[in-house]
Design an enzyme around this catalytic site. Sequence first.
Site, PDB file in Angstrom:
ATOM      1  N   THR A  29     -13.439  -9.041  -9.692  1.00  9.64           N
ATOM      2  CA  THR A  29     -13.501  -7.473  -9.208  1.00  9.64           C
ATOM      3  C   THR A  29     -12.196  -7.070  -8.781  1.00  9.64           C
ATOM      4  OG1 THR A  29     -15.964  -7.339  -8.991  1.00  9.64           O
ATOM      5  CG2 THR A  29     -14.540  -5.756  -7.471  1.00  9.64           C
ATOM      6  N   SER A  70     -16.208 -13.838 -12.925  1.00  6.72           N
ATOM      7  CA  SER A  70     -16.231 -15.442 -12.315  1.00  6.72           C
ATOM      8  C   SER A  70     -17.559 -16.145 -13.080  1.00  6.72           C
ATOM      9  CB  SER A  70     -16.411 -15.391 -10.934  1.00  6.72           C
ATOM     10  OG  SER A  70     -17.775 -14.990 -10.427  1.00  6.72           O
ATOM     11  N   THR A 102     -16.456 -12.824  -7.190  1.00 12.20           N
ATOM     12  CA  THR A 102     -17.152 -13.187  -6.005  1.00 12.20           C
ATOM     13  C   THR A 102     -18.553 -14.025  -6.411  1.00 12.20           C
ATOM     14  OG1 THR A 102     -18.351 -11.017  -5.792  1.00 12.20           O
ATOM     15  CG2 THR A 102     -16.387 -11.602  -4.427  1.00 12.20           C
ATOM     16  N   ASP A 103     -18.893 -13.631  -7.633  1.00  8.95           N
ATOM     17  CA  ASP A 103     -20.354 -14.061  -8.113  1.00  8.95           C
ATOM     18  C   ASP A 103     -20.530 -15.526  -7.891  1.00  8.95           C
ATOM     19  OD1 ASP A 103     -20.961 -11.455  -8.373  1.00  8.95           O
ATOM     20  OD2 ASP A 103     -20.712 -11.284 -10.543  1.00  8.95           O
TER      21      ASP A 103
HETATM   22  N1  GLU Z   1     -18.452  -9.700  -9.592  1.00 14.28           N
HETATM   23  C1  GLU Z   1     -17.895 -10.059 -10.794  1.00 14.28           C
HETATM   24  C2  GLU Z   1     -17.403 -11.656 -10.605  1.00 14.28           C
HETATM   25  O1  GLU Z   1     -17.844 -12.202  -9.767  1.00 14.28           O
HETATM   26  C3  GLU Z   1     -16.913  -9.043 -11.271  1.00 14.28           C
HETATM   27  C4  GLU Z   1     -17.015  -8.834 -12.890  1.00 14.28           C
HETATM   28  C5  GLU Z   1     -15.809  -8.859 -13.583  1.00 14.28           C
HETATM   29  O2  GLU Z   1     -14.728  -9.077 -12.895  1.00 14.28           O
HETATM   30  O3  GLU Z   1     -15.813  -8.026 -14.325  1.00 14.28           O
HETATM   31  O4  GLU Z   1     -16.657 -11.863 -11.251  1.00 14.28           O
END
Ligand code: GLU
Length: 343
Positions: A29, A70, A102-103
């Site tokens: 993000t 992620s 963050t996921d």
């Molecule tokens: N919350 C998502 C992650 O953990 C972000 C998604 C994105 O970067 O498109 O990466």
Amino acid sequence: MGAPGGSPPGEVRARERALGVVLLALGGTISVPGGARGARLSGAEITAAVPGLAELGVPLDVRDVHAVPSGSLTFAQVLDVVAVAARAVADGTDGVVVTQGTDTLEETAFLADLVWPHEKPLVLTGAMRQPATAGADGPANVLAAVRVALAREARGAGALVVFNDEVHAARWVRKTHSTSTATFASPNTGPLGHVVEGRVRMLLAPPRHEPLSAVCDRERLAAARVALHVVTLDDDGAQLQGLERTHRGLVVAGFGVGHVPDVLAPRLGALTEHMPVVLTSRTGSGSVLRHTYGAPGSETDLRRRGLIDGAFLDPYKARVLLRLLVAAGAGRKEIAEAFALRG
Ligand code: GLU
């Protein structure tokens, strides 16, 4: 206080060295430009937007490594990133920061922590709000992460997650909320420290262990498939059918203190003949027990059937540890010892 006439010689030498901080950008993000389209921000663009970063006077070596959500990162990619970071520290860099989504941060940080060989911390951060939104948290997180990466106080703490001005141990940190900027928490311990008025204050020191060997061989990692089964009400274990043919390890996220339906216990016991099976709790905090309840499907019954005690490790982290151990060719005894030490 400084020595008469300025800083003490040690500080001067440190500044003259000025090797700075390496920042490895992995997407997430913090790199999403806004709207559904458009190229991701580069690491240089992310750091250029951080008020106060240039004023730290620390040279930044920013490298774009991956530009992905992620959830698309792999064990092999994370271990490659850790190897780059470890080399940078071995070459004398003052600190390393990784930015990512963050996921999966709670998993990647723990994976990094398990193999991190240095006193200087490896600091991971990211953002919950996209850069173009009001109150975007990425800049503050990057600034705090750089401060922690440079801080003497943070040394010897392994991989750290710095978010929302809190410092969390990779071993205990969880993503606890889908959208909140305060999503990262360590339910069993609380944060190790805080960044206050730009100063890093560490309140706790986590125990450190010998780093595990970082298996970067992609074939061995791919072959070390470890399943996670979350036990649910009236679970008959149908999902576990044939697991011994496809997987080499299993983490069970049991009810409460580590219980499963009685009908599932023999199936799990049978699986221990084929692969290590680790027992954890699906509750989100606390430890599984070892010998308090005795009914079929209880923790005592499951341990008797050969399940390994995951202790305080949550199911996701237990899976990371088990996969690394299986990929390294560890036997059952070694795996049980590793969980006894790190769980
Ligand atoms: N919350 C998502 C992650 O953990 C972000 C998604 C994105 O970067 O498109 O990466």
